[in-house]
Design an enzyme around this catalytic site. Structure first.
Site, PDB file in Angstrom:
ATOM      1  N   ARG A  82       1.129  -1.153   0.394  1.00 25.23           N
ATOM      2  CA  ARG A  82      -0.058   0.445   0.001  1.00 25.23           C
ATOM      3  C   ARG A  82       1.495   1.464   0.131  1.00 25.23           C
ATOM      4  NH1 ARG A  82      -4.671  -1.355   4.427  1.00 25.23           N
ATOM      5  NH2 ARG A  82      -4.959   1.487   3.903  1.00 25.23           N
ATOM      6  N   ASP A 140       2.075   4.634   0.009  1.00 21.55           N
ATOM      7  CA  ASP A 140       1.784   6.376   0.068  1.00 21.55           C
ATOM      8  C   ASP A 140       1.141   7.443  -0.882  1.00 21.55           C
ATOM      9  OD1 ASP A 140       1.959   5.034   2.445  1.00 21.55           O
ATOM     10  OD2 ASP A 140       4.120   6.247   2.979  1.00 21.55           O
ATOM     11  N   TYR A 152      11.800  -1.913  -4.155  1.00 25.12           N
ATOM     12  CA  TYR A 152      11.892  -0.123  -4.588  1.00 25.12           C
ATOM     13  C   TYR A 152      13.288   0.096  -4.773  1.00 25.12           C
ATOM     14  CZ  TYR A 152       7.419  -0.197  -1.202  1.00 25.12           C
ATOM     15  OH  TYR A 152       6.350  -0.001  -1.341  1.00 25.12           O
ATOM     16  N   ARG A 202      11.751   5.521   3.058  1.00 27.22           N
ATOM     17  CA  ARG A 202      12.324   6.830   3.072  1.00 27.22           C
ATOM     18  C   ARG A 202      12.714   7.599   4.562  1.00 27.22           C
ATOM     19  NH1 ARG A 202       6.107   9.142   2.230  1.00 27.22           N
ATOM     20  NH2 ARG A 202       7.084  11.261   2.296  1.00 27.22           N
TER      21      ARG A 202
END
Length: 285
Positions: free
Chosen positions: A61, A63, A124, A212
């Protein structure tokens, strides 16, 4: 908990990508903001002429503002509806979906498949440039500009302390009842031929803001504001550190989701639902 599909339904896997710039994340929200899940579910309902909305389950999910190149989801559809629309569903979705989200594959899923719980890793990429002139205008929606020269070797040295199974509470936004223990399999930086620094971040799963936050900590090492051992010390402290900056979302892209062989899907799904604790730790965060 079983992943058996309800009688009269078939589980369908969707492979998709999207530009996250104008989305309030993946998940539908009560206030009606534009989301990836909402767009795809609306399109699916329209092209199949269904009165009911069939809910998607996603591998990760993302952001608001985060992109995806290799996102995976599943949806359970009535057998009759799937039989009627399966051959034309992909093309019809292409005609109905907005241009910033695409579905590339719509296939019947193997037994035991769950887009979220069957996954064994997510990969990622985070992209940064330290070019003193800024970001290429054609890449501005996908690359962060860092206004300091970055030492890639220092960032990679600092990353070694973060790889492995750890409690990443110091790098996650806590969610009630959720564990922050993850196995970080890969965290490394490479400088591309065009000068852009690209972080590959691969783990069995991620908690909220984890990628992040990790990137933010390593950038502070790369530009000389913090020593190489600082990210590891933050991890060991086990609490959020106000000095860890959560970098902006637009540099982050979900590149790929990995799954085991078909015969292992159900077992992986059961295993992933177990709340983890570290060896020698009773309970969890």
């Amino acid at each position: 908990m079983s992943d058996d599909v309800q009688d009269g339904f078939v589980r369908v896997r969707l492979d998709l990508s999207y530009d996250g710039k104008d989305f309030s994340g993946w998940a539908k929200q009560a206030q009606g903001q534009r989301t990836v899940q909402g767009e795809i579910e609306d399109a699916l309902r329209t092209v199949t002429r269904s009165k009911e909305t069939y809910e998607l389950t996603v591998a990760g999910r993302t952001d608001a503002g985060v992109h995806a190149r290799g996102q995976v989801a599943h949806v359970d559809l009535p057998v009759e509806l799937w039989a009627e629309h399966r051959d034309k569903l992909l093309r019809r979705l292409a005609g109905r979906l907005p241009h910033d989200v695409r579905v590339w594959s719509v296939e019947e899923a193997p037994a035991g498949f769950n887009a979220r719980f069957s996954a064994i890793w997510r990969r990622y990429a985070y992209r940064v440039t330290d070019n003193p002139g800024g970001v290429d205008p054609l890449l501005r929606g996908h690359v962060l500009w860092h206004d300091w020269t970055l030492d890639m070797d220092a960032m990679n040295e600092a990353a070694t302390a973060l790889v492995g199974e750890h409690d990443f509470a110091a790098y996650c936004k806590k969610r009630e009842g959720a564990t922050t223990i993850r196995t970080l399999q890969v965290l490394r930086w490479e400088r591309r031929d065009d000068g852009i620094l690209e972080a590959t971040v691969k783990a069995d799963a991620f908690c909220h803001n984890m990628v992040r936050s990790l990137v933010g900590a390593l950038l502070f090492v790369g530009d000389g504001h913090r020593p190489v051992d600082w990210p590891g010390k933050v991890l060991a402290a086990g609490v959020r550190d106000s000095a860890v900056h959560v970098v902006r979302p637009h540099g982050l892209t979900l590149e790929e989701v990995g799954y085991p062989a078909d015969e292992l899907l159900a077992a992986r799904s059961r295993e992933a639902r177990n709340k983890r604790s570290l060896p020698g730790v009773a309970g969890c965060c």
